[in-house]
Design a protein around this motif. Structure first.
Motif, PDB file in Angstrom:
ATOM      1  N   ASP A  84      15.102  65.843 -19.355  1.00  0.00           N
ATOM      2  CA  ASP A  84      14.636  67.142 -19.130  1.00  0.00           C
ATOM      3  C   ASP A  84      15.276  68.170 -20.042  1.00  0.00           C
ATOM      4  N   VAL A  85      15.969  67.884 -21.132  1.00  0.00           N
ATOM      5  CA  VAL A  85      16.223  68.856 -21.732  1.00  0.00           C
ATOM      6  C   VAL A  85      14.895  69.776 -22.423  1.00  0.00           C
ATOM      7  N   GLN A  86      15.085  71.055 -22.809  1.00  0.00           N
ATOM      8  CA  GLN A  86      13.978  71.739 -23.073  1.00  0.00           C
ATOM      9  C   GLN A  86      14.580  72.687 -24.237  1.00  0.00           C
ATOM     10  N   GLY A  87      13.504  73.294 -25.174  1.00  0.00           N
ATOM     11  CA  GLY A  87      13.552  73.913 -26.222  1.00  0.00           C
ATOM     12  C   GLY A  87      14.186  73.446 -27.421  1.00  0.00           C
ATOM     13  N   LEU A  88      14.107  71.885 -27.583  1.00  0.00           N
ATOM     14  CA  LEU A  88      15.242  71.253 -28.727  1.00  0.00           C
ATOM     15  C   LEU A  88      14.146  71.171 -29.879  1.00  0.00           C
ATOM     16  N   GLY A  89      14.331  72.213 -30.964  1.00  0.00           N
ATOM     17  CA  GLY A  89      13.583  72.028 -31.910  1.00  0.00           C
ATOM     18  C   GLY A  89      13.883  71.525 -33.210  1.00  0.00           C
ATOM     19  N   VAL A  90      15.159  71.025 -33.267  1.00  0.00           N
ATOM     20  CA  VAL A  90      15.730  70.630 -34.573  1.00  0.00           C
ATOM     21  C   VAL A  90      16.099  69.225 -34.361  1.00  0.00           C
ATOM     22  N   CYS A  91      16.552  68.521 -35.483  1.00  0.00           N
ATOM     23  CA  CYS A  91      17.239  67.324 -35.570  1.00  0.00           C
ATOM     24  C   CYS A  91      18.873  67.570 -35.688  1.00  0.00           C
ATOM     25  N   GLU A  92      19.583  66.669 -35.120  1.00  0.00           N
ATOM     26  CA  GLU A  92      20.997  66.839 -35.717  1.00  0.00           C
ATOM     27  C   GLU A  92      21.165  65.854 -36.891  1.00  0.00           C
ATOM     28  N   TYR A  93      21.286  66.444 -37.875  1.00  0.00           N
ATOM     29  CA  TYR A  93      21.399  65.914 -39.080  1.00  0.00           C
ATOM     30  C   TYR A  93      20.630  64.723 -39.330  1.00  0.00           C
ATOM     31  N   THR A  94      20.870  63.386 -39.480  1.00  0.00           N
ATOM     32  CA  THR A  94      19.968  62.180 -39.808  1.00  0.00           C
ATOM     33  C   THR A  94      19.373  61.827 -38.448  1.00  0.00           C
ATOM     34  N   LEU A  95      19.752  61.902 -37.422  1.00  0.00           N
ATOM     35  CA  LEU A  95      19.291  61.542 -36.144  1.00  0.00           C
ATOM     36  C   LEU A  95      17.845  62.185 -35.531  1.00  0.00           C
ATOM     37  N   GLU A  96      17.175  61.168 -35.061  1.00  0.00           N
ATOM     38  CA  GLU A  96      15.816  61.776 -34.616  1.00  0.00           C
ATOM     39  C   GLU A  96      16.056  62.821 -33.545  1.00  0.00           C
ATOM     40  N   ARG A  97      14.867  63.665 -33.270  1.00  0.00           N
ATOM     41  CA  ARG A  97      14.885  64.602 -32.460  1.00  0.00           C
ATOM     42  C   ARG A  97      15.353  64.266 -30.943  1.00  0.00           C
ATOM     43  N   GLY A  98      16.020  64.683 -30.287  1.00  0.00           N
ATOM     44  CA  GLY A  98      16.603  64.361 -29.048  1.00  0.00           C
ATOM     45  C   GLY A  98      17.678  63.562 -29.114  1.00  0.00           C
ATOM     46  N   ALA A  99      18.279  63.050 -30.085  1.00  0.00           N
ATOM     47  CA  ALA A  99      19.494  62.263 -30.210  1.00  0.00           C
ATOM     48  C   ALA A  99      20.634  63.284 -30.724  1.00  0.00           C
ATOM     49  N   VAL A 100      21.665  63.004 -30.163  1.00  0.00           N
ATOM     50  CA  VAL A 100      22.946  63.849 -30.757  1.00  0.00           C
ATOM     51  C   VAL A 100      24.091  62.744 -31.014  1.00  0.00           C
ATOM     52  N   HIS A 101      25.085  63.076 -31.805  1.00  0.00           N
ATOM     53  CA  HIS A 101      26.193  62.169 -32.152  1.00  0.00           C
ATOM     54  C   HIS A 101      27.169  62.042 -30.705  1.00  0.00           C
ATOM     55  N   ALA A 102      27.602  60.840 -30.423  1.00  0.00           N
ATOM     56  CA  ALA A 102      28.328  60.807 -29.209  1.00  0.00           C
ATOM     57  C   ALA A 102      29.416  61.777 -28.817  1.00  0.00           C
ATOM     58  N   CYS A 103      29.899  62.228 -29.794  1.00  0.00           N
ATOM     59  CA  CYS A 103      30.960  63.354 -29.563  1.00  0.00           C
ATOM     60  C   CYS A 103      30.189  64.707 -29.056  1.00  0.00           C
ATOM     61  N   HIS A 104      29.311  64.917 -29.456  1.00  0.00           N
ATOM     62  CA  HIS A 104      28.563  66.115 -28.887  1.00  0.00           C
ATOM     63  C   HIS A 104      27.782  65.744 -27.613  1.00  0.00           C
TER      64      HIS A 104
END
Length: 319
Positions: A260-280
């Motif tokens: 249910d995350v909304q408005g996510l338009g970018v990728c976090e570095y080399t991760l696919e969209r909707g994924a973030v590093h575990a510390c984030h």
């Protein structure tokens, strides 16, 4: 190159996982000049944002590049940038500030401990997120594993992983030249589990171990000591070169955001969209749970399962 992956530079490219492309090369001299200007003048700025369950999630960029974190004379300047961001977040009512990436480096500021000690009255919770990083790595290890080889064994993450595995009665070959630091960690384990922690001083000692957890860079000649079929987990930045065709390599610890995350338009570095590093992800879980403590300094091993279960309960998933 990765600075040109920012959404305000190439918005279309930033919506895809980062990879070096030909379009970046002509822009490199300009980005180098901008880097010098930012080093001299810029302050922390808003990079991107999204929404989750009525909460605003922002990513702020510290205008410093990775190599600068390893320059001894740049340490105080970087800490000043982070401190100013924390104080501003406190003034404007931010609930949780997750340090992320190299901003929580132990040698830089003790995993954020420096700022909490300097500003004891902070309302904003300062979080390094490494508890969830440890949980992700540990949950990628098969339950029936009896032995692992661990480099970066006396680091913040290495210590927590070693102590947790010792509780599971997994033999941990801890690569370290410092007997003093090894003994200090070993004594933190319950007496009946201390014999599961073993100090080794060379990669040769792991020639029969098929589960390696890399917390420090492993050169190709060092990776060659791994037996065929070895699986390399890692929390080293940047990731090691995947040179062994007869072995498998895990990626840096990351999680997929709730659906249910909304408005996510970018990728976090080399991760696919909707994924973030575990510390984030760890910082977001801290916010969603409404925890009031700071997560700085050494990882509390007792919290690893607690944070993992909270992440799953809120809809985070392993990639």
């Amino acid at each position: 190159m990765s600075s040109m992956h920012a959404p305000f530079v190439f918005r279309s490219l930033s919506s895809w996982p980062f990879t070096t492309t030909l379009i970046f090369f002509p822009s490199w001299p300009f980005s180098f000049l901008v880097m010098l200007i930012m080093w001299a003048k810029s302050k922390t700025f808003l990079y991107t944002f999204c929404h989750l369950r009525g909460k605003l999630l922002q990513t702020w960029g510290v205008p410093r590049y990775g190599f600068m974190y390893f320059l001894p004379f740049a340490k105080d300047d970087i800490n000043n940038q982070i401190e100013e961001a924390i104080c501003m977040a406190d003034r404007i009512g931010v609930k949780v500030l997750s340090l992320a990436a190299l901003n929580k480096n132990e040698g830089l500021n003790g995993g954020g401990k420096l700022f909490v000690m300097k500003h004891p009255d902070l309302k904003v919770r300062v979080v390094h997120g490494n508890t969830l990083t440890a949980a992700v790595i540990l949950n990628e290890i098969p339950i029936d594993i009896k032995e692992v080889f661990l480099t970066g064994a006396t680091s913040k993450l290495g210590r927590a992983i070693a102590l947790y595995l010792a509780r599971r009665k997994v033999r941990v070959l801890m690569l370290t030249q410092s007997t003093e630091r090894f003994k200090s960690i070993q004594q933190e384990a319950p007496l009946e589990n201390q014999n599961f922690l073993c100090q080794v001083t060379e990669f040769l000692a792991a020639k029969h171990c098929k589960t390696w957890i890399l917390g420090k860079w492993a050169l190709p000649r060092e990776q060659r000591w791994a037996p065929p079929g070895t699986h390399f987990l890692q929390f080293v930045v940047p990731p090691v070169f995947e040179i062994r065709k007869d072995c498998t390599y895990g990626k840096l610890a990351a999680m997929r955001l709730p659906d249910d995350v909304q408005g996510l338009g970018v990728c976090e570095y080399t991760l696919e969209r909707g994924a973030v590093h575990a510390c984030h992800a760890g910082g977001i879980v801290h916010l969603l749970e409404g925890w009031k403590h700071h997560e700085v300094g050494a990882i509390n091993v007792d919290d690893i399962d607690l944070v993992w279960e909270a992440a799953l309960r809120h809809g985070f998933k392993l990639i």
